[in-house]
Write a protein that holds these residues in place. Structure first.
Motif, PDB file in Angstrom:
ATOM      1  N   GLN A   1       0.873  -1.169   0.000  1.00  0.00           N
ATOM      2  CA  GLN A   1       0.000   0.000   0.000  1.00  0.00           C
ATOM      3  C   GLN A   1       0.911   1.221   0.000  1.00  0.00           C
ATOM      4  O   GLN A   1       1.581   1.494   0.982  1.00  0.00           O
ATOM      5  CB  GLN A   1      -0.919   0.005   1.227  1.00  0.00           C
ATOM      6  CG  GLN A   1      -1.914   1.149   1.226  1.00  0.00           C
ATOM      7  CD  GLN A   1      -2.908   1.046   2.384  1.00  0.00           C
ATOM      8  OE1 GLN A   1      -2.987   0.024   3.058  1.00  0.00           O
ATOM      9  NE2 GLN A   1      -3.660   2.107   2.600  1.00  0.00           N
ATOM     10  N   LYS A   2       0.907   1.950  -1.121  1.00  0.00           N
ATOM     11  CA  LYS A   2       1.957   2.947  -1.354  1.00  0.00           C
ATOM     12  C   LYS A   2       1.390   4.304  -1.717  1.00  0.00           C
ATOM     13  O   LYS A   2       0.473   4.408  -2.525  1.00  0.00           O
ATOM     14  CB  LYS A   2       2.886   2.454  -2.480  1.00  0.00           C
ATOM     15  CG  LYS A   2       4.028   3.391  -2.827  1.00  0.00           C
ATOM     16  CD  LYS A   2       4.888   2.781  -3.928  1.00  0.00           C
ATOM     17  CE  LYS A   2       6.056   3.674  -4.279  1.00  0.00           C
ATOM     18  NZ  LYS A   2       6.918   3.072  -5.332  1.00  0.00           N
ATOM     19  N   VAL A   3       1.957   5.336  -1.104  1.00  0.00           N
ATOM     20  CA  VAL A   3       1.696   6.724  -1.476  1.00  0.00           C
ATOM     21  C   VAL A   3       3.026   7.343  -1.881  1.00  0.00           C
ATOM     22  O   VAL A   3       4.028   7.178  -1.173  1.00  0.00           O
ATOM     23  CB  VAL A   3       1.078   7.517  -0.313  1.00  0.00           C
ATOM     24  CG1 VAL A   3       0.898   8.987  -0.708  1.00  0.00           C
ATOM     25  CG2 VAL A   3      -0.254   6.925   0.108  1.00  0.00           C
ATOM     26  N   GLU A   4       3.032   8.045  -3.000  1.00  0.00           N
ATOM     27  CA  GLU A   4       4.297   8.611  -3.489  1.00  0.00           C
ATOM     28  C   GLU A   4       4.064   9.992  -4.090  1.00  0.00           C
ATOM     29  O   GLU A   4       3.063  10.226  -4.772  1.00  0.00           O
ATOM     30  CB  GLU A   4       4.920   7.697  -4.543  1.00  0.00           C
ATOM     31  CG  GLU A   4       6.262   8.179  -5.073  1.00  0.00           C
ATOM     32  CD  GLU A   4       6.909   7.185  -6.018  1.00  0.00           C
ATOM     33  OE1 GLU A   4       8.083   7.397  -6.376  1.00  0.00           O
ATOM     34  OE2 GLU A   4       6.250   6.195  -6.394  1.00  0.00           O
ATOM     35  N   PHE A   5       5.004  10.890  -3.805  1.00  0.00           N
ATOM     36  CA  PHE A   5       5.005  12.226  -4.395  1.00  0.00           C
ATOM     37  C   PHE A   5       6.379  12.465  -5.021  1.00  0.00           C
ATOM     38  O   PHE A   5       7.406  12.076  -4.448  1.00  0.00           O
ATOM     39  CB  PHE A   5       4.715  13.305  -3.351  1.00  0.00           C
ATOM     40  CG  PHE A   5       3.372  13.173  -2.698  1.00  0.00           C
ATOM     41  CD1 PHE A   5       2.241  13.698  -3.312  1.00  0.00           C
ATOM     42  CD2 PHE A   5       3.231  12.522  -1.484  1.00  0.00           C
ATOM     43  CE1 PHE A   5       0.993  13.576  -2.712  1.00  0.00           C
ATOM     44  CE2 PHE A   5       1.993  12.393  -0.889  1.00  0.00           C
ATOM     45  CZ  PHE A   5       0.867  12.920  -1.500  1.00  0.00           C
ATOM     46  N   GLY A   6       6.379  13.098  -6.174  1.00  0.00           N
ATOM     47  CA  GLY A   6       7.643  13.332  -6.847  1.00  0.00           C
ATOM     48  C   GLY A   6       7.633  14.620  -7.644  1.00  0.00           C
ATOM     49  O   GLY A   6       6.580  15.204  -7.935  1.00  0.00           O
ATOM     50  N   ALA A   7       8.819  15.074  -7.987  1.00  0.00           N
ATOM     51  CA  ALA A   7       8.986  16.261  -8.823  1.00  0.00           C
ATOM     52  C   ALA A   7      10.250  16.071  -9.651  1.00  0.00           C
ATOM     53  O   ALA A   7      11.165  15.331  -9.266  1.00  0.00           O
ATOM     54  CB  ALA A   7       9.083  17.528  -7.968  1.00  0.00           C
ATOM     55  N   GLY A   8      10.279  16.737 -10.786  1.00  0.00           N
ATOM     56  CA  GLY A   8      11.456  16.578 -11.640  1.00  0.00           C
ATOM     57  C   GLY A   8      11.544  17.666 -12.679  1.00  0.00           C
ATOM     58  O   GLY A   8      10.648  18.519 -12.809  1.00  0.00           O
ATOM     59  N   TYR A   9      12.651  17.621 -13.418  1.00  0.00           N
ATOM     60  CA  TYR A   9      12.871  18.630 -14.454  1.00  0.00           C
ATOM     61  C   TYR A   9      13.696  18.009 -15.575  1.00  0.00           C
ATOM     62  O   TYR A   9      14.621  17.228 -15.328  1.00  0.00           O
ATOM     63  CB  TYR A   9      13.601  19.844 -13.882  1.00  0.00           C
ATOM     64  CG  TYR A   9      13.555  21.043 -14.797  1.00  0.00           C
ATOM     65  CD1 TYR A   9      12.456  21.881 -14.810  1.00  0.00           C
ATOM     66  CD2 TYR A   9      14.612  21.328 -15.663  1.00  0.00           C
ATOM     67  CE1 TYR A   9      12.399  22.987 -15.657  1.00  0.00           C
ATOM     68  CE2 TYR A   9      14.575  22.424 -16.507  1.00  0.00           C
ATOM     69  CZ  TYR A   9      13.459  23.256 -16.501  1.00  0.00           C
ATOM     70  OH  TYR A   9      13.402  24.338 -17.336  1.00  0.00           O
ATOM     71  N   GLU A  10      13.328  18.360 -16.823  1.00  0.00           N
ATOM     72  CA  GLU A  10      14.038  17.871 -17.993  1.00  0.00           C
ATOM     73  C   GLU A  10      14.933  18.985 -18.536  1.00  0.00           C
ATOM     74  O   GLU A  10      14.430  20.020 -18.996  1.00  0.00           O
ATOM     75  CB  GLU A  10      13.053  17.433 -19.081  1.00  0.00           C
ATOM     76  CG  GLU A  10      12.122  16.322 -18.650  1.00  0.00           C
ATOM     77  CD  GLU A  10      11.107  15.982 -19.729  1.00  0.00           C
ATOM     78  OE1 GLU A  10      11.365  16.328 -20.908  1.00  0.00           O
ATOM     79  OE2 GLU A  10      10.073  15.405 -19.395  1.00  0.00           O
ATOM     80  N   PHE A  11      16.239  18.766 -18.473  1.00  0.00           N
ATOM     81  CA  PHE A  11      17.192  19.706 -19.058  1.00  0.00           C
ATOM     82  C   PHE A  11      17.434  19.259 -20.496  1.00  0.00           C
ATOM     83  O   PHE A  11      18.377  18.512 -20.789  1.00  0.00           O
ATOM     84  CB  PHE A  11      18.490  19.709 -18.251  1.00  0.00           C
ATOM     85  CG  PHE A  11      18.310  20.141 -16.817  1.00  0.00           C
ATOM     86  CD1 PHE A  11      18.384  21.478 -16.469  1.00  0.00           C
ATOM     87  CD2 PHE A  11      18.058  19.201 -15.824  1.00  0.00           C
ATOM     88  CE1 PHE A  11      18.218  21.877 -15.154  1.00  0.00           C
ATOM     89  CE2 PHE A  11      17.894  19.593 -14.502  1.00  0.00           C
ATOM     90  CZ  PHE A  11      17.958  20.940 -14.160  1.00  0.00           C
ATOM     91  N   ARG A  12      16.563  19.704 -21.389  1.00  0.00           N
ATOM     92  CA  ARG A  12      16.536  19.147 -22.741  1.00  0.00           C
ATOM     93  C   ARG A  12      17.770  19.492 -23.557  1.00  0.00           C
ATOM     94  O   ARG A  12      18.180  18.731 -24.430  1.00  0.00           O
ATOM     95  CB  ARG A  12      15.278  19.618 -23.464  1.00  0.00           C
ATOM     96  CG  ARG A  12      14.008  19.027 -22.847  1.00  0.00           C
ATOM     97  CD  ARG A  12      12.748  19.606 -23.426  1.00  0.00           C
ATOM     98  NE  ARG A  12      11.579  19.077 -22.734  1.00  0.00           N
ATOM     99  CZ  ARG A  12      10.360  19.587 -22.850  1.00  0.00           C
ATOM    100  NH1 ARG A  12      10.154  20.632 -23.638  1.00  0.00           N
ATOM    101  NH2 ARG A  12       9.347  19.060 -22.184  1.00  0.00           N
ATOM    102  N   LYS A  13      18.380  20.640 -23.281  1.00  0.00           N
ATOM    103  CA  LYS A  13      19.558  21.024 -24.061  1.00  0.00           C
ATOM    104  C   LYS A  13      20.716  20.067 -23.832  1.00  0.00           C
ATOM    105  O   LYS A  13      21.535  19.848 -24.732  1.00  0.00           O
ATOM    106  CB  LYS A  13      19.971  22.455 -23.721  1.00  0.00           C
ATOM    107  CG  LYS A  13      19.033  23.513 -24.280  1.00  0.00           C
ATOM    108  CD  LYS A  13      19.594  24.905 -24.066  1.00  0.00           C
ATOM    109  CE  LYS A  13      18.682  25.963 -24.690  1.00  0.00           C
ATOM    110  NZ  LYS A  13      19.204  27.341 -24.501  1.00  0.00           N
ATOM    111  N   ILE A  14      20.808  19.507 -22.643  1.00  0.00           N
ATOM    112  CA  ILE A  14      21.887  18.563 -22.357  1.00  0.00           C
ATOM    113  C   ILE A  14      21.346  17.144 -22.213  1.00  0.00           C
ATOM    114  O   ILE A  14      22.080  16.236 -21.801  1.00  0.00           O
ATOM    115  CB  ILE A  14      22.670  18.975 -21.088  1.00  0.00           C
ATOM    116  CG1 ILE A  14      21.727  19.093 -19.872  1.00  0.00           C
ATOM    117  CG2 ILE A  14      23.403  20.273 -21.320  1.00  0.00           C
ATOM    118  CD1 ILE A  14      22.450  19.375 -18.574  1.00  0.00           C
TER     119      ILE A  14
END
Length: 821
Positions: A557-570
């Protein structure tokens, strides 16, 4: 001659110095001279647009691709296939020079009073030549030897150039034109730094999104005079390459005149079956030993992978010296046809035409350094594209044909590519064609009903194992906007007799939606060890047929929160997250075998039960991992998870470190569209603290006879698990070369090739843990080594694998999906 040009040529000091006239008087005289020049001289900056048709004077037939240049300049245009031309004469008077091989050139004077419509008729050059007698080496080889030598002398004089460029791309199906796109650009070439094109303006048919640039890609503009001609990532040997005589047979097939200059027509035939070369015809101006025209196509031995059934492409190009010492391309005309399909699935033929014209060359000038801050050959000038009326039709170097002109008026938004290239066949229902820009209009027009909207977001969830039995469920996803989406899922496990469910959402933020926040909730069955290669559905096959169930399971039984970012140039993705999981053991519930046999599955081990709270971080360079080795990848990934009783109120204290690297290296025949390549995959991991059983790592084995890349092919139906692990997998893809070398071209044409592969690796489990385990783990206390070979590309998408165990006896045969690219 215009006022400003005259004054620039005059030197007042030279005129007035002998007269010893004062400066004030000189100024008064100069003003009068300027006034007289304005009154009596016609300005040269008046411009005219001259258009018409170039024809054969005797037959009246149109002359396609005739060359029209402004004498004394590096400016000119090319006639269309229908012989039509249009040229912007910026300064009059001017002289147009019209050339066509086999015809006498013609000069036309343009003044301010000249008519805008000027049809041009050319007379054929008289042909009075002796019969050609060939003794020994064909004269075509001698002529091309001279062309190559002459090129070395003039080509080194060009350090760089810039040119105005016009590009048009037309895509058709069997019924007619589907799309047209036009681009006006500034093209720059530097001997060391290469070529760049800056897109300044564009226009296209209404069924193309304003953000699309169909006419361009990452490939450079083709110049058939180059030593190496880059086409679709293949490096073709050019007909004027220093070693061209080793790759080609050149034979004279005809002679013509351009004015009083002899032109040789020379056939181009390849000597090699293994390297990318051309076949066709080139035309050489005898007096200068230069190639002035080329009509070429890839040789018949260029092989494309399935599902490409046919790919025909023709290149036609002309060259001019504009009265200078070097020869530059003035156009590039490309016609192609692609046929894509396989058993049960066929797409309509894709016909495409790309026309490029070059104008207003500037040789050996200073180029902006900013052009070379990016590796892309094409750069979009977004500021220029935002201007109103940014497309200047007077700069079109090659006019549209009547069909193209009509298509521009008739094609509208809603004429989608998904309808134009809709597949047929038994498998066509499995292919979803999307054209968001046009289909959205069609959907709005049809007032799509709620029932259809729901169906679009639904997806099945099915698997089978010894714990769940059959798990049957659905997942519904919905995009509320371009930035926010959500999903819900639910399923029922027949052996556990329980419902499982979950939900999640994702919000993308940033100007280009590069950042994201996401949340997930799930209660259900989870695998005890992760696998990069097998999903629950894929692993269901062996268990369903009574073979060893691949995974172990527990309830989560899982609760998850996340955040992220895509550095597309690299090409870098970064993600952090937090999760809270309540983990409990599950027992085996079924020995079901669809064949009715009495096989007994092993027990499902208990886990270390408790509440696990952890933070995790991942960094990915490149794309996400693609299992089964369909394509080569260049990527790297690092994952870290930390659980702490002190800081996170978890029942566990540990940190895991996992990493993987996938990389591709070109080896042999690097000129080819699909060169020989070596693919490597390394995986490894370790830990600190006290690692619970449900966080052990694993190295995958095969699923019985299913032996994809990235697994130990000789480890049947099981895996190696451990606290620490490392493994390397490699494949060298010789593609179709072995069959081409032994003359089995019919097999090579089907895309069947040879792969040599191998793998080594092991896991580690501490002696203390081994003593306390209540089950028998998949484990060995030594390295696993294996090697083998594969027959790749059977029926386009499958392969047969053979593998020999090296650290102990064992030879196995299996199969998997083909390595297509």
């Amino acid at each position: 001659m215009g006022v400003f040009l005259v004054l620039n040529m005059m030197n007042p000091e030279r005129i007035f110095r002998p007269l010893r006239i004062g400066s004030h008087f000189k100024d008064r005289i100069m003003k009068k001279i300027v006034l007289l020049l304005f009154l009596f001289t016609q300005p040269s900056f008046a411009q005219k647009i001259i258009s018409g048709v170039v024809k054969d004077a005797a037959t009246g037939e149109n002359l396609p691709a005739a060359n029209i240049q402004i004498e004394g300049t590096l400016k000119g245009v090319i006639a269309s296939r229908e012989g039509k031309y249009s040229i912007n004469v910026e300064h009059v008077p001017a002289t147009l020079v019209v050339r066509y091989i086999g015809y006498e050139s013609k000069k036309i004077t343009i003044t301010s009073s000249s008519a805008g419509e000027q049809d041009i008729s050319l007379n054929q050059s008289p042909i009075e030549m002796e019969a050609l007698v060939v003794l020994g080496e064909d004269p075509g080889m001698r002529i091309m030897r001279n062309v190559i030598a002459k090129k070395k002398s003039w080509h080194k004089k060009i350090q760089n150039f810039s040119a105005d460029t016009y590009m048009r791309s037309v895509i058709e199906n069997d019924s007619g034109i589907v799309m047209i796109s036009e681009v006006l650009a500034e093209t720059y070439w530097d001997r060391i730094r290469g070529l760049r094109s800056v897109i300044k303006s564009k226009r296209h048919t209404k069924n193309l999104s304003p953000s699309e640039n169909v006419v361009v890609g990452d490939d450079e503009i083709v110049n058939l005079y180059d030593d190496d001609v880059l086409i679709q990532e293949s490096k073709f040997v050019g007909p004027t390459h220093p070693d061209a005589l080793d790759y080609y047979d050149f034979k004279i097939i005809g002679r013509r005149y351009r004015d009083d200059q002899l032109v040789y027509d020379i056939s181009v035939q390849t000597k090699t079956k293994l390297q990318p070369t051309f076949v066709g015809q080139i035309s050489v101006l005898d007096t200068d030993s230069v190639m002035i025209e080329a009509e070429l196509r890839p040789n018949d031995f260029v092989i494309f992978p399935m599902p490409v059934q046919e790919w025909k492409v023709y290149y036609m190009q002309q060259f001019s010296n504009f009265g200078q010492a070097f020869w530059l391309p003035i156009d590039m005309r490309m016609d192609g046809k692609i046929k894509i399909g396989m058993i049960g699935l066929q797409f309509p033929s894709i016909k495409y035409t790309q026309i490029t014209g070059f104008n207003n060359y500037q040789i050996n000038v200073t180029l902006p350094d900013s052009l070379y801050k990016t590796k892309r050959a094409f750069i979009v000038d977004s500021t220029s594209l935002k201007k109103e009326n940014q497309f200047d039709s007077t700069q079109i170097i090659i006019p549209l044909s009547d069909r193209e002109d009509s298509a521009f008026r008739m094609i509208k938004r809603g004429d989608s590519f998904s309808k134009a290239f809709k597949p047929t066949g038994a498998l066509s229902r499995m292919v979803k064609m999307e054209d968001e820009y046009n289909d959205s209009i069609v959907i709005a027009e049809k007032k799509k009903n709620v029932f259809k909207t729901v169906l679009d977001g639904l997806g099945p969830r099915f698997w089978f194992n010894r714990v769940d039995g059959a798990h049957v469920g659905i997942k519904y996803s919905y995009d509320f906007s371009k930035t926010f989406s959500a999903y819900v899922l639910s399923g029922y496990s027949t052996s556990l007799r329980r419902w499982f469910y979950g939900a999640g959402s994702r919000y993308n933020w940033g100007k280009k939606h590069q950042g994201f926040f996401e949340s997930d909730y799930y209660i259900g069955t989870t695998e005890r060890y992760p696998s990069d290669n097998y999903s629950l559905l894929v692993a269901s096959g062996p268990a369903l047929f009574g073979f060893r169930d691949y995974f172990d399971f527990y309830k989560n039984q899982k609760v998850e929160f996340g955040a992220g970012y895509e550095f597309r140039k690299i090409d870098l993705n970064f993600r952090i997250g937090w999760s809270s999981e309540i983990q409990t053991s599950l027992i085996k519930n079924t020995d079901f075998d669809i064949l009715g046999r009495n096989n007994v599955q092993r027990p499902n081990p208990k886990i270390d039960e408790g509440t696990m709270r952890s933070v995790h971080m991942s960094v990915i360079y490149g794309d996400d991992y693609v299992p089964f080795g369909f394509v080569g990848q260049e990527r790297a990934e690092v994952k870290i998870e930390h659980s702490s009783s002190q800081w996170l109120s978890s029942d566990f204290d540990f940190t895991t470190y996992r990493a993987s690297v996938d990389w591709r290296f070109k080896t042999f025949f690097s000129r080819r569209f699909l060169p020989n390549v070596l693919d490597l995959r390394w995986i490894g991991g370790t830990y600190t603290g006290h690692l619970p059983l449900q966080r052990l790592s694993a190295i995958d084995g095969s699923l019985q006879a299913f032996t994809p890349f990235g697994v130990f092919k000789t480890l049947r139906g099981q895996l190696y698990e451990g606290e620490k692990y490392t493994a390397i997998f490699w494949e060298h893809n010789f593609r179709t070369i072995p069959f081409e070398l032994i003359g089995l071209q019919s097999i090579a044409k089907k895309g069947i090739g040879v792969i040599v592969h191998g793998a080594s690796g092991r896991t580690w489990i501490s002696k203390d843990r081994l003593r306390t385990l209540t089950y028998r783990p998949g484990y060995t206390d030594q390295f696993h080594h294996e090697i083998g070979w594969s027959l790749n590309g059977l029926f386009g998408f499958f392969r047969i694998d053979t593998a020999q165990r090296l650290d102990k006896k064992g030879f196995y045969v299996g199969g998997s999906f083909a390595r297509v690219f």
